[in-house]
Design a protein around this motif. Structure first.
Motif, PDB file in Angstrom:
ATOM      1  N   ARG A  42       0.829  -1.202   0.000  1.00 29.80           N
ATOM      2  CA  ARG A  42       0.000   0.000   0.000  1.00 29.80           C
ATOM      3  C   ARG A  42       0.865   1.255   0.000  1.00 29.80           C
ATOM      4  O   ARG A  42       1.980   1.250   0.513  1.00 29.80           O
ATOM      5  CB  ARG A  42      -0.923   0.012   1.222  1.00 29.80           C
ATOM      6  N   SER A  43       0.340   2.311  -0.565  1.00 28.32           N
ATOM      7  CA  SER A  43       1.033   3.599  -0.582  1.00 28.32           C
ATOM      8  C   SER A  43       0.963   4.237   0.809  1.00 28.32           C
ATOM      9  O   SER A  43       0.197   3.797   1.679  1.00 28.32           O
ATOM     10  CB  SER A  43       0.374   4.534  -1.599  1.00 28.32           C
ATOM     11  N   HIS A  44       1.720   5.287   1.004  1.00 24.76           N
ATOM     12  CA  HIS A  44       1.689   6.026   2.264  1.00 24.76           C
ATOM     13  C   HIS A  44       0.268   6.512   2.565  1.00 24.76           C
ATOM     14  O   HIS A  44      -0.211   6.392   3.695  1.00 24.76           O
ATOM     15  CB  HIS A  44       2.639   7.218   2.217  1.00 24.76           C
ATOM     16  N   GLY A  45      -0.371   7.067   1.555  1.00 25.78           N
ATOM     17  CA  GLY A  45      -1.728   7.588   1.739  1.00 25.78           C
ATOM     18  C   GLY A  45      -2.723   6.493   2.079  1.00 25.78           C
ATOM     19  O   GLY A  45      -3.582   6.666   2.953  1.00 25.78           O
ATOM     20  N   GLN A  46      -2.638   5.363   1.400  1.00 27.33           N
ATOM     21  CA  GLN A  46      -3.567   4.260   1.668  1.00 27.33           C
ATOM     22  C   GLN A  46      -3.340   3.698   3.070  1.00 27.33           C
ATOM     23  O   GLN A  46      -4.295   3.393   3.785  1.00 27.33           O
ATOM     24  CB  GLN A  46      -3.411   3.161   0.626  1.00 27.33           C
ATOM     25  N   LEU A  47      -2.075   3.557   3.480  1.00 30.67           N
ATOM     26  CA  LEU A  47      -1.770   3.077   4.834  1.00 30.67           C
ATOM     27  C   LEU A  47      -2.377   3.999   5.893  1.00 30.67           C
ATOM     28  O   LEU A  47      -3.013   3.542   6.847  1.00 30.67           O
ATOM     29  CB  LEU A  47      -0.263   3.002   5.052  1.00 30.67           C
ATOM     30  N   CYS A  48      -2.157   5.294   5.718  1.00 28.57           N
ATOM     31  CA  CYS A  48      -2.678   6.257   6.687  1.00 28.57           C
ATOM     32  C   CYS A  48      -4.206   6.236   6.685  1.00 28.57           C
ATOM     33  O   CYS A  48      -4.842   6.235   7.744  1.00 28.57           O
ATOM     34  CB  CYS A  48      -2.137   7.648   6.381  1.00 28.57           C
ATOM     35  N   PRO A  75      -8.190   8.069  -0.140  1.00 23.78           N
ATOM     36  CA  PRO A  75      -6.766   7.741  -0.005  1.00 23.78           C
ATOM     37  C   PRO A  75      -5.853   8.541  -0.937  1.00 23.78           C
ATOM     38  O   PRO A  75      -4.715   8.838  -0.576  1.00 23.78           O
ATOM     39  CB  PRO A  75      -6.706   6.246  -0.333  1.00 23.78           C
ATOM     40  N   GLN A  76      -6.334   8.903  -2.111  1.00 19.19           N
ATOM     41  CA  GLN A  76      -5.509   9.681  -3.033  1.00 19.19           C
ATOM     42  C   GLN A  76      -5.233  11.081  -2.471  1.00 19.19           C
ATOM     43  O   GLN A  76      -4.118  11.604  -2.588  1.00 19.19           O
ATOM     44  CB  GLN A  76      -6.178   9.785  -4.408  1.00 19.19           C
ATOM     45  N   LYS A  77      -6.246  11.685  -1.857  1.00 21.10           N
ATOM     46  CA  LYS A  77      -6.032  13.001  -1.249  1.00 21.10           C
ATOM     47  C   LYS A  77      -5.182  12.893   0.009  1.00 21.10           C
ATOM     48  O   LYS A  77      -4.430  13.803   0.344  1.00 21.10           O
ATOM     49  CB  LYS A  77      -7.369  13.669  -0.969  1.00 21.10           C
ATOM     50  N   MET A  78      -5.282  11.745   0.702  1.00 17.79           N
ATOM     51  CA  MET A  78      -4.406  11.500   1.842  1.00 17.79           C
ATOM     52  C   MET A  78      -2.960  11.433   1.372  1.00 17.79           C
ATOM     53  O   MET A  78      -2.067  11.977   2.015  1.00 17.79           O
ATOM     54  CB  MET A  78      -4.803  10.194   2.542  1.00 17.79           C
ATOM     55  N   GLU A  79      -2.736  10.789   0.236  1.00 18.58           N
ATOM     56  CA  GLU A  79      -1.391  10.699  -0.340  1.00 18.58           C
ATOM     57  C   GLU A  79      -0.840  12.096  -0.611  1.00 18.58           C
ATOM     58  O   GLU A  79       0.328  12.384  -0.322  1.00 18.58           O
ATOM     59  CB  GLU A  79      -1.419   9.877  -1.634  1.00 18.58           C
ATOM     60  N   SER A  80      -1.678  12.979  -1.142  1.00 13.96           N
ATOM     61  CA  SER A  80      -1.253  14.353  -1.403  1.00 13.96           C
ATOM     62  C   SER A  80      -0.930  15.090  -0.109  1.00 13.96           C
ATOM     63  O   SER A  80       0.025  15.865  -0.047  1.00 13.96           O
ATOM     64  CB  SER A  80      -2.338  15.116  -2.154  1.00 13.96           C
ATOM     65  N   ALA A  81      -1.733  14.846   0.934  1.00  9.96           N
ATOM     66  CA  ALA A  81      -1.498  15.499   2.222  1.00  9.96           C
ATOM     67  C   ALA A  81      -0.155  15.067   2.824  1.00  9.96           C
ATOM     68  O   ALA A  81       0.489  15.837   3.534  1.00  9.96           O
ATOM     69  CB  ALA A  81      -2.633  15.190   3.192  1.00  9.96           C
ATOM     70  N   LEU A  82       0.263  13.838   2.524  1.00  9.08           N
ATOM     71  CA  LEU A  82       1.541  13.317   3.027  1.00  9.08           C
ATOM     72  C   LEU A  82       2.654  13.597   2.025  1.00  9.08           C
ATOM     73  O   LEU A  82       3.509  12.758   1.777  1.00  9.08           O
ATOM     74  CB  LEU A  82       1.426  11.818   3.291  1.00  9.08           C
ATOM     75  N   GLY A  83       2.676  14.784   1.477  1.00  9.50           N
ATOM     76  CA  GLY A  83       3.587  15.120   0.391  1.00  9.50           C
ATOM     77  C   GLY A  83       4.978  15.554   0.799  1.00  9.50           C
ATOM     78  O   GLY A  83       5.819  15.799  -0.053  1.00  9.50           O
ATOM     79  N   LEU A  84       5.253  15.644   2.084  1.00  7.38           N
ATOM     80  CA  LEU A  84       6.557  16.110   2.529  1.00  7.38           C
ATOM     81  C   LEU A  84       7.456  14.920   2.860  1.00  7.38           C
ATOM     82  O   LEU A  84       7.160  14.141   3.762  1.00  7.38           O
ATOM     83  CB  LEU A  84       6.383  16.986   3.773  1.00  7.38           C
ATOM     84  N   ARG A  85       8.531  14.743   2.095  1.00 11.70           N
ATOM     85  CA  ARG A  85       9.508  13.684   2.387  1.00 11.70           C
ATOM     86  C   ARG A  85      10.406  14.167   3.517  1.00 11.70           C
ATOM     87  O   ARG A  85      10.945  15.266   3.456  1.00 11.70           O
ATOM     88  CB  ARG A  85      10.356  13.370   1.167  1.00 11.70           C
ATOM     89  N   ILE A  86      10.556  13.334   4.527  1.00 15.20           N
ATOM     90  CA  ILE A  86      11.376  13.711   5.672  1.00 15.20           C
ATOM     91  C   ILE A  86      12.847  13.452   5.325  1.00 15.20           C
ATOM     92  O   ILE A  86      13.201  12.327   4.974  1.00 15.20           O
ATOM     93  CB  ILE A  86      10.965  12.926   6.929  1.00 15.20           C
ATOM     94  N   PRO A  87      13.683  14.477   5.444  1.00 20.00           N
ATOM     95  CA  PRO A  87      15.112  14.278   5.158  1.00 20.00           C
ATOM     96  C   PRO A  87      15.722  13.273   6.148  1.00 20.00           C
ATOM     97  O   PRO A  87      15.379  13.286   7.332  1.00 20.00           O
ATOM     98  CB  PRO A  87      15.716  15.672   5.366  1.00 20.00           C
TER      99      PRO A  87
END
Length: 180
Positions: A42-48, A75-87
């Motif tokens: 599952r994608s990050h958005g789908q998991l969340c 879930p697709q909009k959740m994926e967009s909300a999780l758009g920040l990659r943590i360094p």
């Protein structure tokens, strides 16, 4: 803040039962949603989304009104909300801050911060150096971003912070909420 729902049970505690036990206790202690399980594609958005769906934090409280509500609608909009990659160099403090810091009142986590740091480091080790970690913004982690307080909502709560990581065959979702 006591959440008014049963947190989702973890479906797998990973290969380190101590880490899983600590995370289960931590979720209850710190009033967080913490889910650790296998990476099943599952994608990050789908998991969340799947982790939050049983909590009631996704759907509008009124059920069917027409005025706007916070949080993503699928879930697709959740994926967009999780758009920040943590360094990678900010992973440990970012995860720890999401595990312990208040989203309403500024705090550094107080005396329990070392425990949150240890849990964060355990998760980073478990998911490995090639893990992909995402966040919805700076609601919890402000340590190196003093003026950045923005985030994209992942729940109906006034404030929320989410960290989702996938790597080394494991997935973790951490969500903090706050109301003022």
């Amino acid at each position: 803040m006591n959440l008014s729902f049963e947190p989702p049970p973890p479906y797998d505690l990973g290969p380190d039962p101590d880490l899983g036990s600590w995370l289960t206790e931590w979720a209850e202690y710190a009033d967080r949603i913490v889910h650790l399980g296998p990476d099943d594609g599952r994608s990050h958005g789908q998991l969340c989304w799947d982790t939050l769906a049983p909590t009631g934090l996704l759907a509008p409280h009124c059920g069917h009104c027409k005025h706007g509500h916070g949080g993503p609608r699928n879930p697709q909009k959740m994926e967009s909300a999780l758009g920040l990659r943590i360094p990678p160099d900010e992973l440990s403090p970012w995860i720890a801050a999401t595990l312990i810091c208040s989203l309403v009142y500024w705090s550094d986590g107080g005396p329990m911060r070392p425990v949150a740091d240890a849990l964060a480091n355990g998760l980073i080790t478990l998911l490995g150096p090639d893990a992909d970690w995402r966040a919805n913004g700076y609601a919890a982690y402000r340590e190196n971003h003093q003026r950045k307080y923005s985030w994209a909502s992942v729940t109906e709560a006034t404030f929320d912070a989410a960290v989702v990581g996938i790597g080394n065959g494991h997935a973790v979702v951490i969500v903090a909420t706050g109301e003022d």
